[in-house]
Each structure stands twice: as structure tokens, then as C-alpha cells.
Enzyme design. Structure first.
Site, PDB file in Angstrom:
ATOM      1  N   ILE A 178       0.810  -1.220   0.000  1.00 54.66           N
ATOM      2  CA  ILE A 178       0.000   0.000   0.000  1.00 54.66           C
ATOM      3  C   ILE A 178       0.841   1.266   0.000  1.00 54.66           C
ATOM      4  O   ILE A 178       0.304   2.377   0.023  1.00 54.66           O
ATOM      5  CB  ILE A 178      -0.975   0.027   1.202  1.00 54.66           C
ATOM      6  N   GLY A 179       2.165   1.118  -0.042  1.00 53.91           N
ATOM      7  CA  GLY A 179       3.004   2.311  -0.072  1.00 53.91           C
ATOM      8  C   GLY A 179       4.474   1.944  -0.028  1.00 53.91           C
ATOM      9  O   GLY A 179       4.854   0.774   0.082  1.00 53.91           O
ATOM     10  N   GLY A 180       5.306   2.971  -0.123  1.00 55.64           N
ATOM     11  CA  GLY A 180       6.744   2.776  -0.015  1.00 55.64           C
ATOM     12  C   GLY A 180       7.393   2.472  -1.345  1.00 55.64           C
ATOM     13  O   GLY A 180       6.740   2.343  -2.379  1.00 55.64           O
ATOM     14  N   GLY A 181       8.707   2.386  -1.320  1.00 55.32           N
ATOM     15  CA  GLY A 181       9.477   2.112  -2.520  1.00 55.32           C
ATOM     16  C   GLY A 181      10.945   2.041  -2.170  1.00 55.32           C
ATOM     17  O   GLY A 181      11.357   2.470  -1.094  1.00 55.32           O
ATOM     18  N   GLY A 182      11.770   1.504  -3.065  1.00 51.98           N
ATOM     19  CA  GLY A 182      13.199   1.425  -2.782  1.00 51.98           C
ATOM     20  C   GLY A 182      13.476   0.404  -1.695  1.00 51.98           C
ATOM     21  O   GLY A 182      13.155  -0.773  -1.822  1.00 51.98           O
ATOM     22  N   PHE A 183      14.076   0.862  -0.580  1.00 53.91           N
ATOM     23  CA  PHE A 183      14.459  -0.056   0.498  1.00 53.91           C
ATOM     24  C   PHE A 183      13.369  -0.197   1.566  1.00 53.91           C
ATOM     25  O   PHE A 183      13.559  -0.886   2.549  1.00 53.91           O
ATOM     26  CB  PHE A 183      15.753   0.427   1.148  1.00 53.91           C
ATOM     27  N   VAL A 236       5.453  -0.640   2.478  1.00 51.37           N
ATOM     28  CA  VAL A 236       4.398  -0.779   3.479  1.00 51.37           C
ATOM     29  C   VAL A 236       3.307  -1.669   2.913  1.00 51.37           C
ATOM     30  O   VAL A 236       2.843  -1.467   1.784  1.00 51.37           O
ATOM     31  CB  VAL A 236       3.817   0.596   3.878  1.00 51.37           C
ATOM     32  N   ASP A 284      10.421  15.547  11.426  1.00 52.74           N
ATOM     33  CA  ASP A 284      10.006  15.289  10.042  1.00 52.74           C
ATOM     34  C   ASP A 284       8.506  15.476   9.876  1.00 52.74           C
ATOM     35  O   ASP A 284       7.827  14.668   9.236  1.00 52.74           O
ATOM     36  CB  ASP A 284      10.418  13.878   9.617  1.00 52.74           C
ATOM     37  N   LYS A 324       5.551  -2.250   7.850  1.00 51.14           N
ATOM     38  CA  LYS A 324       6.625  -1.541   7.153  1.00 51.14           C
ATOM     39  C   LYS A 324       7.822  -2.477   7.062  1.00 51.14           C
ATOM     40  O   LYS A 324       8.312  -2.968   8.079  1.00 51.14           O
ATOM     41  CB  LYS A 324       6.991  -0.261   7.912  1.00 51.14           C
TER      42      LYS A 324
END
Length: 460
Positions: free
Chosen positions: A18-23, A26, A137, A41
Site C-alpha cells: 500500500i506504499g513505499g518504494g526502494g528499500f 508498506v 520530520d 513496514k
């Protein structure tokens, strides 16, 4: 020989990214036995992963696990799959988190909700600081909604402990981190900085974004004309600054005071007249809250574009995972916000508002999407087909504030007036959710794609 798979994480199966990318990715995770849904995650471990990188993730987990508050996304558990098990499982650090089923706050925010959610943000940040932690952040993509429509602060990857709770002893911080539109100006120096004012500045940028629909500048330096006009005071005669109420402008300026020693504290914000006005929304039931939250989306037609009713039928309940999602998130709030996609492969929950239906099949729409996105300055790369043969594009670029975004465009088939149509979902991996919705709007209004978008229930 079978390829490595994702392990079961303390009873949860990873069922959908449902999300994230690279290293980092999620996933939505489900516990069939206990009828529960969570987010997982996954931070991939490789032979190149350094001890320093692992310690950074371990610090994030220690800090996040210790924070327990209504306005903080809950840390549930974690497991580590080491490289020696890579023949069977994908090596990585698996963090099990509360699933923010309500999605991005900034994907759905309506004007009347500004005070309601800003007060929740302050409450969560006040708790974090009292626990001796600085977030560092704060930005729209790290503010989510849970199943009841409650704001949840997420992502403690850049957080740091600045105060010992038992003694109250504090320390200054030195690491330069955060996203440029949200960082405080004192980070432009190489001097140590006080922790709490950094987050207060981020809260101020979030408040401006709630009021204006965008960040006030690219970065708080002399390289930004808008920031320089803020310093001189010229910007207060310009839109959107000039339409802020006196109370709202006073609070924004207090939070965005250049000198951190003079900047508002969170307590100052709590006591400010703009925040102390009672919110009628807080007294409403969850169904009424969800109706109010989505009112602007219905008025603009965005909700109808994202989820037109073609059949006048309730979503199918044949899929076990869909039943679990509904059962685990059976609040009136999420029932109102849930979006079900109607495609050839069945009806299922698809939480993204950045979606639309078109009156031509996926293979015809696909090149048009790529052409119009490229014309908008977006980098597109054709990706292998997804589940059910869905056509996919990997997309990325920079938004107007020079923030990097990455994500996917996926096209599936659905039946439309006896013929084949296309269902398009734009799924964000990273980037500002406000910018992501602006990109979605630009695509549905673009020359080639816009002509085929179904703009009302049952019609084009």
C-alpha cells in the site's frame, strides 16, 4: 526452487503493498485467526546494509514503541529476517503498525476541520516532547487518519531523544534532516539547535498548509523569493496570506517566528484564541464527522469521480480479505469513507481517492496516460503487469515545491454499458499527498485522458 516470500509477522500475513518504494515498503497485513488488520513496514536488508543503517532503524523502533498516545500511530511489534534465511524469506526488518484506514489527512481535509485536526496535532506533539522526543520530520504525508477519523502522527525515522525524562536534562541536536519546505531556518547554520522549536516550526508550516492548501515556500533560505518576502513583510499583502483572519495570521506568524528563542511554544499555541474556539465537529458522531469531512469532496465532484455508482448495488462480500477489512474497521467513519473499486476481477476496497473510471479499455487508455503524464513533466516507465494482468506505470518527479514524489498508475478492466472500460488508480509511494491530488486532477483534465473520464454516475 521457489522464490523468497514474505514471512508471517506475529500471526499477520502481508497481503497487499500500500506504499513505499526502494528499500522500504508498506503492506496491509491481516491476521485471519484474530480477524485483525494492520500495516507492516518492511525495510529490506541486503549485503550492503551497514551497521549504522541498522542502528538507525533500531533507534526508530525503540522511540516509536515507547510512544503511546491517541494521536500517534501505534507501534505493535517487529521481527527481523536475517540474510542467512534469504533462500526462504525476504530479508528485512518488519515493523507491525496500526493501520491508518482513514488514509492521508490531507487527501480528504475540508476547511471546517482545520481547528479540529490542528488541535489534535498539537496534543500529539506536546506528548512527544514531554516524552523527551523530537520528531524532526513533520509534513503532510506523516499525518494520517485512523478508523474513527482521529489524527495519527507517523514515521519516527528522523526522530531523536533530546531530554531524559527522569532528570529533565536536555541536550541540543546537530544533525541536519527533514524536508526543505518544512525545516526551520536555524538548520541552515552549522550550529547546534534546540529540539522543540524545530518541531514547532514544522507545526506552523502544517497550519499554513491546512489554511492555504500548499506550503508557504520551497525552503526557508535566501534562495526562496517567497521566504524573502516573508522576512520583509511584503508577502502579507499577497494571496493567500491576505485572506487569513487576524487570529489565524497571528498564530501562523507566532509559530513561524524566525528566532527560535522568540518562537511560540506548543503551550502558546494551545492558549491562542484561534485554537481555543470550541469545535462543533468534536461533538458529532462518527458518521456525521465523516459526512462533514467529505463534504468538500462531494461538492467539488471529486468523490463522484473516484467512486461513481454504476450498478446501484452494494459491494460484493465474496472476498474473505474484504470481509475482514470491513469487520475490523466497522466504524461509521470508515463505512462512509470506504471506496470500493468495480473491476473485471471483482469488487474490493481501494482506499485511494486519486482514481477514476474511463469509457475505453485499459490497453487504449494506457498510452494516453503515459503521454499526458509525460507532458506534465512526470517521468514514466512501463512496469510488469500487476495482479490480474493490470497494466502498470512507475512514475516519479518533483512537485512545484521541488519535493520528490514516486508512485504507480495501474489500469484494470471493468464492464461499462456492455463494453470494456478502464479503472485507473494512482497510488503514492512517497511525496506530498496534496501534490499527488493535484497531479490526479491535472491528469483527468489533460487533453487525451480527460476526454474519456466518466464524470458522473452512469455517464461520461
Amino acid at each position: 526452487m521457489t522464490s523468497p516470500k514474505y514471512p508471517k509477522v506475529v500471526g499477520y500475513d502481508l497481503v497487499q503493498q500500500i506504499g513505499g518504494g526502494g528499500f522500504s515498503r508498506v503492506f496491509r497485513a491481516v491476521n485471519v485467526a484474530e480477524h485483525r488488520v494492520a500495516a507492516c513496514k518492511v525495510i529490506t536488508l541486503t549485503a550492503e546494509t551497514t551497521d549504522k543503517e541498522r542502528k538507525t532503524v533500531e533507534k526508530e523502533m525503540r522511540i516509536h514503541a515507547a510512544l503511546k498516545h491517541d494521536n500517534i500511530l501505534e507501534f505493535l511489534n517487529a521481527v527481523v529476517v536475517e540474510l542467512k534465511h534469504r533462500a526462504h524469506y525476504v530479508p528485512g526488518i518488519y515493523m507491525l503498525l496500526e493501520l491508518a484506514a482513514g488514509g492521508d489527512l490531507f487527501d480528504k481535509i475540508a476547511p471546517d476541520w482545520r481547528i479540529f485536526y490542528f488541535n489534535q496535532l498539537i496534543a500529539g506533539m506536546d506528548y512527544i516532547h514531554k516524552e523527551g522526543v523530537c520528531h524532526r520530520d513533520l509534513k503532510p504525508e506523516n499525518l494520517l487518519l485512523d478508523v474513527a477519523g482521529t489524527l495519527k502522527i507517523s514515521d519516527f525515522g528522523l526522530s531523536s531523544v533530546f531530554k531524559l525524562k527522569d532528570t529533565g536534562r536536555t541536550r541540543t541536536l546537530t544533525e541536519r534532516c527533514g524536508s526543505l519546505p518544512y525545516v526551520a531556518p536555524e538548520l541552515n547554520s552549522d550550529q547546534p539547535y534546540e529540539a522543540e522549536p524545530i518541531d514547532v516550526w514544522g507545526v506552523g508550516v502544517i497550519l499554513y498548509t491546512l489554511l492555504a492548501g500548499n506550503t508557504p515556500w520551497d525552503e526557508p533560505t535566501q534562495h526562496s523569493p517567497e521566504f524573502m518576502r516573508y522576512l520583509s513583510g511584503e508577502i502579507f499583502q499577497e494571496l493567500p496570506w491576505s485572506r487569513f483572519s487576524g487570529e489565524a495570521l497571528s498564530l501562523v506568524q507566532g509559530l513561524l517566528t524566525i528566532d527560535p528563542r522568540e518562537r511560540f511554544t506548543l503551550e502558546d499555541a494551545f492558549q491562542h484564541p484561534w485554537c481555543s474556539r470550541p469545535s462543533q465537529l468534536a461533538k458529532q458522531g462518527s458518521a456525521s464527522l465523516a459526512e462533514a469531512l467529505t463534504q468538500s469532496l462531494r461538492s467539488s465532484g471529486d468523490l463522484e469521480l473516484a467512486s461513481p455508482d454504476f450498478s446501484q448495488r452494494n459491494p460484493s462480500k465474496d472476498d474473505e480479505d474484504e470481509i475482514m477489512l470491513s469487520a475490523a474497521h466497522s466504524t461509521q467513519f470508515t463505512q462512509t469513507l470506504m471506496l470500493f473499486s468495480q473491476t473485471q476481477s471483482g469488487t474490493r476496497y481501494t482506499p485511494h481517492l486519486t482514481r477514476f473510471y474511463a469509457g475505453i479499455p485499459p490497453d487504449q487508455l494506457f498510452p494516453l496516460v503515459g503521454e499526458d503524464l509525460s507532458a506534465l513533466g512526470v517521468t514514466c516507465r512501463e512496469a510488469p503487469p500487476g495482479e490480474g494482468g493490470a497494466l502498470r506505470l512507475r512514475i516519479g518527479g518533483q512537485d512545484a515545491r521541488k519535493e520528490v514524489f514516486r508512485g504507480w498508475v495501474q489500469l484494470e478492466s471493468f464492464e461499462y454499458r456492455g463494453a470494456q472500460g478502464a479503472f485507473c488508480v494512482m497510488q503514492k509511494d512517497s511525496g506530498n499527498p496534496i501534490s499527488w491530488r493535484q497531479l490526479w486532477r491535472a491528469l483527468i483534465q489533460s487533453p487525451h485522458v480527460g476526454a474519456h473520464v466518466l464524470r458522473k454516475a452512469g455517464g461520461a
